[in-house]
Design a protein around this motif. Structure first.
Motif, PDB file in Angstrom:
ATOM      1  N   VAL A 222     -22.211 -43.472  -4.484  1.00  0.00           N
ATOM      2  CA  VAL A 222     -21.952 -42.585  -5.617  1.00  0.00           C
ATOM      3  C   VAL A 222     -23.017 -42.767  -6.690  1.00  0.00           C
ATOM      4  N   VAL A 223     -23.417 -41.664  -7.352  1.00  0.00           N
ATOM      5  CA  VAL A 223     -24.399 -41.740  -8.432  1.00  0.00           C
ATOM      6  C   VAL A 223     -23.684 -41.904  -9.770  1.00  0.00           C
ATOM      7  N   GLU A 224     -24.433 -42.335 -10.768  1.00  0.00           N
ATOM      8  CA  GLU A 224     -23.878 -42.605 -12.086  1.00  0.00           C
ATOM      9  C   GLU A 224     -23.427 -41.315 -12.779  1.00  0.00           C
ATOM     10  N   SER A 225     -22.509 -41.453 -13.725  1.00  0.00           N
ATOM     11  CA  SER A 225     -21.988 -40.328 -14.502  1.00  0.00           C
ATOM     12  C   SER A 225     -23.099 -39.643 -15.297  1.00  0.00           C
ATOM     13  N   PRO A 226     -23.215 -38.304 -15.208  1.00  0.00           N
ATOM     14  CA  PRO A 226     -24.264 -37.597 -15.950  1.00  0.00           C
ATOM     15  C   PRO A 226     -24.092 -37.682 -17.462  1.00  0.00           C
ATOM     16  N   LEU A 227     -22.840 -37.653 -17.939  1.00  0.00           N
ATOM     17  CA  LEU A 227     -22.625 -37.754 -19.379  1.00  0.00           C
ATOM     18  C   LEU A 227     -23.023 -39.120 -19.907  1.00  0.00           C
ATOM     19  N   PHE A 228     -22.756 -40.173 -19.113  1.00  0.00           N
ATOM     20  CA  PHE A 228     -23.184 -41.492 -19.549  1.00  0.00           C
ATOM     21  C   PHE A 228     -24.703 -41.589 -19.571  1.00  0.00           C
ATOM     22  N   LEU A 229     -25.351 -41.036 -18.557  1.00  0.00           N
ATOM     23  CA  LEU A 229     -26.814 -41.091 -18.512  1.00  0.00           C
ATOM     24  C   LEU A 229     -27.428 -40.380 -19.710  1.00  0.00           C
ATOM     25  N   ARG A 230     -26.849 -39.241 -20.077  1.00  0.00           N
ATOM     26  CA  ARG A 230     -27.356 -38.519 -21.242  1.00  0.00           C
ATOM     27  C   ARG A 230     -27.162 -39.354 -22.514  1.00  0.00           C
ATOM     28  N   PHE A 231     -25.985 -39.940 -22.644  1.00  0.00           N
ATOM     29  CA  PHE A 231     -25.718 -40.802 -23.803  1.00  0.00           C
ATOM     30  C   PHE A 231     -26.676 -41.992 -23.821  1.00  0.00           C
ATOM     31  N   ASP A 232     -26.907 -42.589 -22.648  1.00  0.00           N
ATOM     32  CA  ASP A 232     -27.757 -43.772 -22.549  1.00  0.00           C
ATOM     33  C   ASP A 232     -29.192 -43.460 -22.971  1.00  0.00           C
ATOM     34  N   GLN A 233     -29.623 -42.231 -22.716  1.00  0.00           N
ATOM     35  CA  GLN A 233     -30.980 -41.817 -23.078  1.00  0.00           C
ATOM     36  C   GLN A 233     -31.110 -41.484 -24.561  1.00  0.00           C
ATOM     37  N   GLU A 234     -30.032 -40.956 -25.165  1.00  0.00           N
ATOM     38  CA  GLU A 234     -30.155 -40.391 -26.498  1.00  0.00           C
ATOM     39  C   GLU A 234     -29.489 -41.210 -27.604  1.00  0.00           C
ATOM     40  N   ALA A 235     -28.566 -42.084 -27.262  1.00  0.00           N
ATOM     41  CA  ALA A 235     -27.751 -42.746 -28.283  1.00  0.00           C
ATOM     42  C   ALA A 235     -28.553 -43.708 -29.140  1.00  0.00           C
ATOM     43  N   GLU A 236     -28.233 -43.706 -30.418  1.00  0.00           N
ATOM     44  CA  GLU A 236     -28.831 -44.654 -31.341  1.00  0.00           C
ATOM     45  C   GLU A 236     -27.825 -45.708 -31.781  1.00  0.00           C
ATOM     46  N   ASP A 237     -26.533 -45.353 -31.751  1.00  0.00           N
ATOM     47  CA  ASP A 237     -25.481 -46.286 -32.164  1.00  0.00           C
ATOM     48  C   ASP A 237     -25.107 -47.165 -30.975  1.00  0.00           C
ATOM     49  N   ARG A 238     -25.446 -48.454 -31.040  1.00  0.00           N
ATOM     50  CA  ARG A 238     -25.188 -49.363 -29.922  1.00  0.00           C
ATOM     51  C   ARG A 238     -24.208 -50.459 -30.312  1.00  0.00           C
ATOM     52  N   ARG A 239     -23.300 -50.144 -31.227  1.00  0.00           N
ATOM     53  CA  ARG A 239     -22.318 -51.141 -31.607  1.00  0.00           C
ATOM     54  C   ARG A 239     -21.358 -51.434 -30.449  1.00  0.00           C
ATOM     55  N   VAL A 240     -20.666 -52.561 -30.543  1.00  0.00           N
ATOM     56  CA  VAL A 240     -19.731 -52.961 -29.498  1.00  0.00           C
ATOM     57  C   VAL A 240     -18.666 -51.872 -29.344  1.00  0.00           C
ATOM     58  N   PRO A 241     -18.440 -51.353 -28.117  1.00  0.00           N
ATOM     59  CA  PRO A 241     -17.484 -50.257 -27.927  1.00  0.00           C
ATOM     60  C   PRO A 241     -16.084 -50.562 -28.475  1.00  0.00           C
ATOM     61  N   LEU A 242     -15.594 -51.788 -28.268  1.00  0.00           N
ATOM     62  CA  LEU A 242     -14.256 -52.121 -28.757  1.00  0.00           C
ATOM     63  C   LEU A 242     -14.188 -51.995 -30.273  1.00  0.00           C
ATOM     64  N   VAL A 243     -15.231 -52.440 -30.960  1.00  0.00           N
ATOM     65  CA  VAL A 243     -15.266 -52.332 -32.423  1.00  0.00           C
ATOM     66  C   VAL A 243     -15.242 -50.870 -32.840  1.00  0.00           C
TER      67      VAL A 243
END
Length: 455
Positions: A222-243
């Protein structure tokens, strides 16, 4: 090196336009098979805790106390599920969904196989139940990450109008795993009781190794989620997800957890407490397990149908029908179980599981649509697994205590109806997400409450 480098798909980073493409079929198969194998392991333990573990691992206790202790080990697995959701959700939101799915499957298969070779109380004394609890915690930790990953890998690949159906494949693994586990354990209850308790119950646990190998073969393609890949490329906010979940989406987390509890209390009442109470009051073990197989079929069918309906009519209306039906059936279910009659138990568990399926079908997509891509794994997993710990993990213990109290079975039914009423109130307050663009949720997130209802 970017976390995306080794996970780039061959095509554009967009969801599939159809559920019928070869890749989408592979994704749905992976979501279903992996979840089915994980829940085979997890629900096998639930059935065994009702009819085996009190005699094998708690043989030194009074029978009533042994049953409570056995359910206590069952609850331990549910308590570990939110922790697994947090830890695996963190990695799923930071480095990707796929790697988490491989890890959780290996962890679950190993723990289940080890339970199959665990010595009993007669051989190693108090070490037996302690080791059993430890392995149950590993099971719970693993399934805490499995559900979110399996659900999101399907939902985030799916076209917008099919998200409910695609996400339900992870939930379909639960009844499929229950069918397989109850059927396998039921087969071995045909052995003489001394042989069943000596070695027969262990075989279904050991067979988990074979199932895990099959699941891994499918999942690794299986290949990785496309929405996650887009987020991984563009996101600037890298705070801890739980926080981020706790600070930006606490309200929808609470609402999602309460809504999920409506489905999971049915599981605890019908599948675990009901099985234990009915067999203790005259129902035949083999017949009861076969009834659970039939009930899992009803759960499977109703989950598919309600997921389809939620894509057409919305998540909240379909879930609301299930909650109302559960409240209406609560008292009849408890009274049917209490008879100790085989047919009455079958009617109770099949009816309860069918109603559970009405809620379960839309539930995965409902929870996922509450959270943005950056924290979707963590948020949806924490809501579902938190509800599992409270709703399914402790329901059998609470039900047993209420059933033996002065109020008895009517009190038990009344408390359950009250819980369902709270769940219904949470559903009315939660936003409807079936028509929303998943990527747009990132842009319409209120900083204090999470996704804004109606957007």
């Amino acid at each position: 090196m970017s976390a995306t480098t080794s996970r780039q798909p061959t095509g554009p980073v967009v969801p599939s336009e159809s559920l019928r493409t070869p890749q989408m079929r592979r994704i749905l198969a992976s979501s279903f098979l992996g979840s089915a194998i994980e829940f085979y392991d997890f629900m096998l333990y639930a059935s065994a805790s009702a009819i085996v573990f009190s005699k094998v691992f708690f043989a030194g206790l009074d029978p009533a106390l042994a049953t409570v202790a056995s359910f206590g080990t069952l609850a331990a697995g549910y308590v570990a599920r939110p922790l697994g959701g947090i830890v695996f959700g963190h990695f799923g939101d930071r480095i990707g969904r796929k790697g988490v799915l491989v890890t959780t499957m290996l962890m679950m298969g190993t723990a289940t196989a080890l339970i199959g070779v665990l010595p009993g109380y007669a051989q190693v004394g108090v070490a037996a139940p302690l080791l059993l609890v430890a392995l149950r915690l590993v099971q719970g930790f693993a399934v805490g990450g499995e559900w979110g990953g399996a659900m999101l890998i399907a939902l985030e690949h799916a076209p917008g109008g099919k998200r409910g159906f695609a996400a339900s494949f992870a939930n379909l693994g639960a009844p499929a795993g229950s069918i397989l586990s109850a059927g396998m354990l039921g087969l071995f209850t045909l052995l003489p009781e001394d042989q069943f308790l000596a070695w027969g119950w262990r075989v279904p646990f050991l067979l988990s190794i074979v199932l895990v190998l099959v699941g891994l073969f499918v999942r690794l393609k299986v290949v990785e989620s496309p929405l996650f890949l887009r987020f991984d490329q563009e996101a600037e906010d890298r705070r801890v997800p739980l926080v981020q979940v706790l600070t930006r989406s606490p309200w929808v987390l609470v609402l999602g957890t309460l809504v999920a509890m409506s489905q999971l209390t049915i599981s605890g009442m019908a599948s675990v407490w009901g099985l234990s109470y009915a067999t203790a009051h005259g129902a035949d073990q083999t017949f009861a397990l076969n009834a659970k197989v039939l009930s899992a079929v009803a759960l499977f069918v109703c989950t598919i149908l309600s997921a389809r309906l939620s894509d057409r009519f919305g998540r909240r209306p379909v879930i609301a029908v299930g909650i109302v039906a559960a409240a209406l059936f609560a008292y009849p279910l408890v009274m049917l179980v209490a008879t100790g009659d085989n047919v009455s138990f079958a009617v109770a568990v099949v009816g309860g599981q069918a109603i559970q399926g009405v809620i379960l079908g839309p539930l995965a997509a409902f929870l996922a649509e509450l959270f943005p891509t950056s924290v979707r794994f963590t948020g949806s997993s924490l809501a579902f697994q938190g509800a599992s710990a409270i709703g399914a993990g402790f329901t059998p213990i609470v039900a047993g205590a209420l059933a033996s109290s002065a109020g008895g079975l009517p009190l038990l039914a009344g408390v359950w109806i009250a819980v369902l009423a709270v769940c219904a109130a949470a559903l009315l307050l939660a936003p409807e997400g079936s028509k929303r663009d998943l990527s747009a949720i990132d842009a319409t997130t209120d900083p204090t409450t999470g996704p804004v209802a109606g957007k």
